[in-house]
Scaffold this active site. Structure first.
Site, mmCIF file in Angstrom:
data_model
loop_
_atom_site.group_PDB
_atom_site.id
_atom_site.type_symbol
_atom_site.label_atom_id
_atom_site.label_comp_id
_atom_site.label_asym_id
_atom_site.label_seq_id
_atom_site.Cartn_x
_atom_site.Cartn_y
_atom_site.Cartn_z
ATOM 1 N N LYS A 197 3.915 1.357 -5.002
ATOM 2 C CA LYS A 197 3.546 0.776 -3.716
ATOM 3 C C LYS A 197 4.742 0.018 -3.169
ATOM 4 O O LYS A 197 5.204 -0.958 -3.759
ATOM 5 C CB LYS A 197 2.361 -0.158 -3.895
ATOM 6 C CG LYS A 197 1.948 -0.821 -2.603
ATOM 7 C CD LYS A 197 0.668 -1.588 -2.761
ATOM 8 C CE LYS A 197 0.321 -2.303 -1.473
ATOM 9 N NZ LYS A 197 -0.911 -3.060 -1.592
ATOM 10 N N LYS A 250 2.407 5.109 -2.110
ATOM 11 C CA LYS A 250 2.020 4.490 -0.846
ATOM 12 C C LYS A 250 3.190 3.744 -0.243
ATOM 13 O O LYS A 250 3.838 3.005 -0.980
ATOM 14 C CB LYS A 250 0.876 3.521 -1.129
ATOM 15 C CG LYS A 250 0.378 2.749 0.053
ATOM 16 C CD LYS A 250 -0.638 1.755 -0.401
ATOM 17 C CE LYS A 250 -0.889 0.791 0.721
ATOM 18 N NZ LYS A 250 -1.629 -0.352 0.303
HETATM 19 C C1 PBG Z 1 -3.759 -4.726 -0.208
HETATM 20 C C2 PBG Z 1 -3.505 -3.461 0.512
HETATM 21 C C3 PBG Z 1 -2.656 -3.204 1.606
HETATM 22 C C4 PBG Z 1 -2.909 -1.886 1.994
HETATM 23 C C5 PBG Z 1 -3.852 -1.365 1.113
HETATM 24 N N1 PBG Z 1 -4.197 -2.342 0.201
HETATM 25 C C6 PBG Z 1 -1.752 -4.091 2.383
HETATM 26 C C7 PBG Z 1 -0.591 -4.739 1.799
HETATM 27 O O1 PBG Z 1 -0.208 -4.533 0.657
HETATM 28 O O2 PBG Z 1 -0.034 -5.531 2.538
HETATM 29 C C8 PBG Z 1 -2.283 -1.208 3.170
HETATM 30 C C9 PBG Z 1 -3.014 -0.004 3.659
HETATM 31 C C10 PBG Z 1 -2.610 0.462 5.008
HETATM 32 O O3 PBG Z 1 -1.623 0.010 5.617
HETATM 33 O O4 PBG Z 1 -3.304 1.350 5.519
HETATM 34 N N2 PBG Z 1 -2.823 -5.135 -1.099
#
Ligand code: PBG
Length: 326
Positions: A197, A250
């Site tokens: 991520k 992601k």
């Molecule tokens: C929570 C999380 C996030 C997303 C999914 N789970 C945001 C972040 O890490 O700031 C983002 C998903 C999206 O942008 O569609 N940690």
């Protein structure tokens, strides 16, 4: 003399032959559809930066899950918007918390729909970070956070979640979640780990949708540097060793090379999260008449699947399912 490539190019002149040689096919079965569930009755609050996406009260989330199920989409991914936030993220592991209640309601109404829950603290902490923050230093405390994250995952499983998806990127979270699930009798609940991520600008619209923008600092101490690809493979191996059942990359579009390498490094199912910013970009351009929405979305998602995703998390899931059907 006609070369094979030329013959193939010619075959592509008819739809039947194009279909015959097509390598990648999207199906509604590829998708997981994220939902933002909020407290309150009869709420359907539009998210300005994500046209077509809403914050939904539980009754509407159930309706949306039914619609998705009727379109052949196998799973929803739940995010919760609690009515109160605090430093200990208590709403995250409250047995009567918003995600727990929504999970029960969806499983009651549409038992076949897989409910995947996002396991993170950032929607529940007053400061918006994904873990517990030390007062003096403002540092996110890894190990203390793990306890709360694991409790959150177990409470989701208790409510009926089919898959839990830890998205916080703390070190050791998959092992901690696995141990807690096993301890609480949920040995068969799989973990979909947000393994790679990245600290991405493409989460911008999500932070409006989930009301989870950090109040100070950013997430770069626990999310990955966009410049690193090998590090993603290390993260994936760690998560697999700790017991992940599905690994996720992601965002998706800016990281197709990472997705491909993750696909090649594990035989587990690989998921890609086509995030809020990817959705918003195409919507915005389409609204300006600069892109054709349907072909652009189909091309983007086909690219994500071609790069190696078995599962695509996308806000476009219902639209695409309708387009594919029609
Ligand atoms: C929570 C999380 C996030 C997303 C999914 N789970 C945001 C972040 O890490 O700031 C983002 C998903 C999206 O942008 O569609 N940690």
């Amino acid at each position: 003399m006609t070369f094979p490539a030329q013959r193939l190019r010619r075959t592509r002149r008819t739809a039947a032959l194009r279909g015959l040689v097509r390598e990648t096919r999207l199906s509604p079965e590829d998708f997981i559809y994220p939902l933002f569930v909020t407290v309150g009755e009869d709420v359907r609050h539009p998210i300005a930066s994500m046209p077509g996406v809403f914050q939904l009260s539980i009754n509407h989330a159930v309706d949306e899950a039914k619609r998705a199920h009727d379109l052949g989409i196998p799973g929803v991914l739940l995010f919760g918007l609690p009515d109160e936030k605090d430093e200990a993220a208590s709403g995250a592991y409250d047995p009567e918390g918003i995600v727990q209640l929504a999970t029960r309601a969806i499983k009651d109404a549409v038992p076949d729909m897989l409910v995947v829950t996002d396991v993170c603290l950032c929607e529940y902490t007053s400061h918006g970070h994904c873990g517990v923050v030390e007062k003096d230093t403002g540092q996110v405390l890894n190990d203390v956070s793990l306890e709360l994250i694991s409790r959150t995952a177990a409470s989701h499983a208790e409510a009926g979640a089919d898959i839990v998806a830890p998205s916080d990127m703390m070190d050791g979270r998959v092992a901690a979640v696995r141990a807690e699930l096993d301890h609480e009798g949920f040995e068969n609940t799989p973990i979909m780990a947000y393994a790679a991520k990245y600290a991405s600008a493409f989460y911008g619209p999500f932070r409006e949708a989930a009301d989870s923008a950090p109040q100070f600092g950013d997430r770069r101490s626990y999310q990955m540097d966009p410049a690193n690809a090998r590090e993603a493979l290390t993260e994936v191996h760690l998560d697999v060793d700790e017991g992940a059942d599905i690994v996720m990359v992601k965002p998706a579009l800016p990281y197709l090379d990472v997705l491909r390498r993750v696909r090649e490094t594990t035989d587990l199912p690989v998921a890609a999260y086509s995030v809020s910013g990817e959705y918003a970009m195409i919507k915005a351009a389409a609204r300006n008449g600069w892109l054709d929405e349907k072909t652009a979305v189909l091309e983007a998602l086909t690219g994500i699947k071609r790069a190696g995703a078995d599962i695509i998390v996308t806000y476009s899931a219902p639209d695409v399912a309708r387009w594919l059907a029609g």
